[in-house]
Design a protein around this motif. Structure first.
Motif, PDB file in Angstrom:
ATOM      1  N   ASN A 172      23.031 -33.254 -13.775  1.00 20.72           N
ATOM      2  CA  ASN A 172      22.878 -32.939 -12.355  1.00 20.72           C
ATOM      3  C   ASN A 172      23.203 -34.128 -11.468  1.00 20.72           C
ATOM      4  O   ASN A 172      23.757 -33.967 -10.381  1.00 20.72           O
ATOM      5  CB  ASN A 172      21.453 -32.481 -12.072  1.00 20.72           C
ATOM      6  N   PRO A 205      21.754 -27.623 -20.258  1.00 16.97           N
ATOM      7  CA  PRO A 205      20.297 -27.708 -20.419  1.00 16.97           C
ATOM      8  C   PRO A 205      19.817 -27.079 -21.720  1.00 16.97           C
ATOM      9  O   PRO A 205      20.327 -26.028 -22.146  1.00 16.97           O
ATOM     10  CB  PRO A 205      19.782 -26.934 -19.192  1.00 16.97           C
ATOM     11  N   GLN A 221      16.480 -32.994 -13.983  1.00 17.08           N
ATOM     12  CA  GLN A 221      15.557 -32.357 -14.914  1.00 17.08           C
ATOM     13  C   GLN A 221      14.963 -33.383 -15.876  1.00 17.08           C
ATOM     14  O   GLN A 221      15.598 -34.385 -16.206  1.00 17.08           O
ATOM     15  CB  GLN A 221      16.292 -31.257 -15.710  1.00 17.08           C
ATOM     16  N   HIS A 281      13.501 -33.330 -19.599  1.00 16.24           N
ATOM     17  CA  HIS A 281      13.429 -32.493 -20.795  1.00 16.24           C
ATOM     18  C   HIS A 281      12.762 -33.219 -21.952  1.00 16.24           C
ATOM     19  O   HIS A 281      12.811 -34.447 -22.039  1.00 16.24           O
ATOM     20  CB  HIS A 281      14.840 -32.091 -21.262  1.00 16.24           C
ATOM     21  N   LEU A 318      11.674 -27.744 -20.740  1.00 22.70           N
ATOM     22  CA  LEU A 318      11.787 -28.433 -19.463  1.00 22.70           C
ATOM     23  C   LEU A 318      10.378 -28.820 -18.997  1.00 22.70           C
ATOM     24  O   LEU A 318       9.516 -27.962 -18.848  1.00 22.70           O
ATOM     25  CB  LEU A 318      12.453 -27.515 -18.437  1.00 22.70           C
ATOM     26  N   GLU A 344      11.158 -31.641 -12.862  1.00 22.00           N
ATOM     27  CA  GLU A 344      12.469 -31.647 -12.233  1.00 22.00           C
ATOM     28  C   GLU A 344      13.136 -33.025 -12.237  1.00 22.00           C
ATOM     29  O   GLU A 344      14.213 -33.199 -11.649  1.00 22.00           O
ATOM     30  CB  GLU A 344      12.382 -31.115 -10.802  1.00 22.00           C
TER      31      GLU A 344
END
Length: 424
Positions: free
Chosen positions: A60, A173, A257, A259, A281, A284
């Motif tokens: 991202n 993702p 994100q 993770h 996840l 953010e």
């Protein structure tokens, strides 16, 4: 000499840390290209070509790419901020800034160059939200050309730089990939990219123009965070390292994100261990901190309105453009990180308390939050139970892992071709 005790000396990651050539025990380099049959819609049949192996982590906050040098056994990586801006004409030309055009698109700037102007916010989120955006696709293919340049694939003084059929590992993702493949939203988003010809025109800061043709002839999606584990676990030969660790947890703090990827190694009496992966996840990522920085900057300087990507860069650089000058906002950034990082780090407390797992920290956020993150971990864990990926690699490690996965698939593809030839 590289001496990190929690990285096996034979692992791919150790080779990268020590900057050794990527040569296996048989003295061979990894594959750069493989023979490939791609579908040709004009003839309605498959045609023979040569596919170049590339890996991309579709982050991202930034494009992260990895591929082998065109001539030497060293891996090259490229990280380009996810920023896009239509190019502005100055006296009939875009002076001093590398300018791009994909097929018949508008001319545009990417990365740091786009941030010097008014960068547009590209979509943040899942693959199905991002890839359909035409600006993002243009950005992606411009980045692929930059990766080819980084790896030595350019021909000096030539307008046409060639046609590249790419065998691409594409990080997405973790939750979008399962044992059965990618979900339907991802499949729909990836399909338009597959086997489609893109002509990229690059005009550098000196006004020199080069043209590239790129086609993705193979697209292998992989779970992003699993890529980091792969670099820790496999050697250049593609074999697992010897380890007594049976539960490995990668904590990947990215821009958009945060993770986790848990891999359980089921050791067998014979043969290689079986791997079981579970990913989720957690939060953010650092974008929440970047947005808080944006708010504080706007309070002090109402005339500054930052986009998400600009806010991320302020968070990293600790500077803004104020009245034409590059101005430090270090105090604002430090205060926001101190206040807001605890929310992000709260997600780690369960992992730190659960002593059954070995923890590996990676991603750009692990660099940004290094001081508070390392203090928290070292206060709760023994030195043999965790690893902070070196900052030189942390932000691009998922892409490197994708390259290793692409190598494994490519080796199998070459083996099938050889078997077919032997039986004919």
């Amino acid at each position: 000499m590289f001496t990190e005790t929690n990285i096996h000396p034979d692992s791919f990651l150790a080779r990268l840390c020590s900057q050794e050539p990527l040569i296996n025990t048989a003295g061979k380099e990894p594959l750069r290209q493989i023979p490939f049959l791609r579908w040709d819609s004009s003839s309605g049949s498959k045609v023979s070509t040569t596919a170049t192996i590339v890996s991309v982590d579709n982050g991202n906050d930034a494009f992260k790419g990895a591929m082998l040098n065109a001539h030497t056994p060293f891996l090259h990586t490229r990280r380009i901020v996810t920023a896009y801006a239509p190019a502005k004409k100055l006296g009939g030309t875009s002076e001093g800034i590398t300018t791009w055009q994909v097929n018949n698109s508008e001319e545009f700037w990417i990365g740091e160059d786009a941030l010097t102007m008014k960068a547009e916010s590209l979509p943040i989120g899942m693959t199905g939200d991002r890839l359909p955006d035409e600006r993002y696709r243009r950005y992606l293919f411009a980045c692929l050309v930059e990766l080819l340049l980084e790896a030595g694939y350019s021909t000096p003084s030539h307008d046409f730089q060639g046609e590249y059929n790419l065998y691409l590992s594409f990080g997405i993702p973790n939750e979008e990939v399962s044992r059965g493949g990618v979900n339907e939203a991802v499949r729909r988003a990836l399909t338009p990219l597959f086997n489609t010809t893109y002509t990229i025109r690059r005009t550098d800061e000196r006004g020199e123009v080069t043209n590239w043709i790129i086609r993705l002839v193979e697209l292998n999606p992989y779970p992003q965070t699993f890529g980091s584990f792969v670099t820790w676990y496999y050697t250049v030969d593609g074999t697992p390292v010897e380890t007594d660790i049976v539960k490995h947890l990668t904590l990947d703090i990215g821009g958009g994100q945060f993770h986790q990827c848990e891999v359980t190694l089921q050791h067998q009496l014979q043969g290689m261990p079986k791997l079981r992966m579970a990913a989720s996840l957690l939060d953010e990522g650092t974008i929440a901190i970047a947005r808080a920085v944006r708010e504080q900057v706007h309070v002090l300087h109402p005339g500054i309105r930052l986009s998400d990507v600009e806010a991320q860069q302020v968070l990293v650089s600790r500077h803004v453009l104020l009245e034409g000058r590059r101005t430090s906002v270090d105090r604002i950034v430090s205060e926001v990180i101190a206040a807001r990082s605890q929310n992000l780090l709260t997600h780690l407390r369960h992992q730190l308390q659960d002593e059954r797992s070995f923890l590996m920290f990676t991603g750009g956020g692990s660099i940004l939050l290094a001081q508070s993150l390392q203090e928290l971990v070292r206060a709760n864990r023994g030195s043999q139970s965790f690893l902070f990926v070196p900052k030189e690699l942390a932000s691009v490690l998922n892409a490197i892992g994708g390259y290793i996965l692409a190598q494994a698939k490519a080796q199998k593809a070459v083996g099938r071709i050889q078997e077919t030839r032997e039986t004919q």
